[in-house]
Design an enzyme around this catalytic site. Sequence first.
Site, PDB file in Angstrom:
ATOM      1  N   CYS A  65      -3.205  33.568 -11.031  1.00  0.00           N
ATOM      2  CA  CYS A  65      -3.858  32.361 -11.533  1.00  0.00           C
ATOM      3  C   CYS A  65      -3.261  32.088 -12.916  1.00  0.00           C
ATOM      4  CB  CYS A  65      -5.373  32.502 -11.545  1.00  0.00           C
ATOM      5  SG  CYS A  65      -6.032  33.783 -12.637  1.00  0.00           S
ATOM      6  N   HIS A  98      -3.157  56.055 -12.662  1.00  0.00           N
ATOM      7  CA  HIS A  98      -4.447  56.600 -13.110  1.00  0.00           C
ATOM      8  C   HIS A  98      -5.664  55.916 -12.503  1.00  0.00           C
ATOM      9  CE1 HIS A  98      -2.790  58.704 -16.996  1.00  0.00           C
ATOM     10  NE2 HIS A  98      -2.215  59.107 -15.878  1.00  0.00           N
TER      11      HIS A  98
END
Length: 154
Positions: A65, A98
Amino acid sequence: MRYGFGCDHAGIDFKELLVRELEGAGHEVVDMGTFTRERTDFPIYANKVAQAVSEGTLDLGVLVCGTGLGMAVAASRYPGIRAVAVSDCFSARMARRHTDANILCLGARVLGEGAALEVLRAWLSAEFEGGRYEQRLQMMRGGYKGTSLEAAGS
Ligand code: RB5
């Protein structure tokens, strides 16, 4: 790997560029719109891609976007979705390593096209490290019974 793509009117040029990149590399891509430059609402496309990844019909998603921010907020409401808005390669790699981010959100008004491609490549090339990071994901799901992972280091 099956990749789902979505964008609003602000992200359509970037989305087409990124779709071509993945298709050119031989990946299966499902483009869930939007397909025109007519003004529209980003949650429509965030919902489509996030639902498909959440249900397992697609493996990973990419949403574009103006900023990437609205897409990340909207997509992360779905079970099992970890959507991140990222604009640099280090964060893109760490988002996979992570936090096992399964939807990448990019801002077409934030990045240039070359940078967006690099961020996508960085995200795709990294792998989730598991171990204490898996435990941390469990903590977010409410399934981890301990109180802290401090003893495990960073
Ligand atoms: C649309 O103008 C814009 O708000 C949207 O593309 C996005 O940046 C929202 O987070």
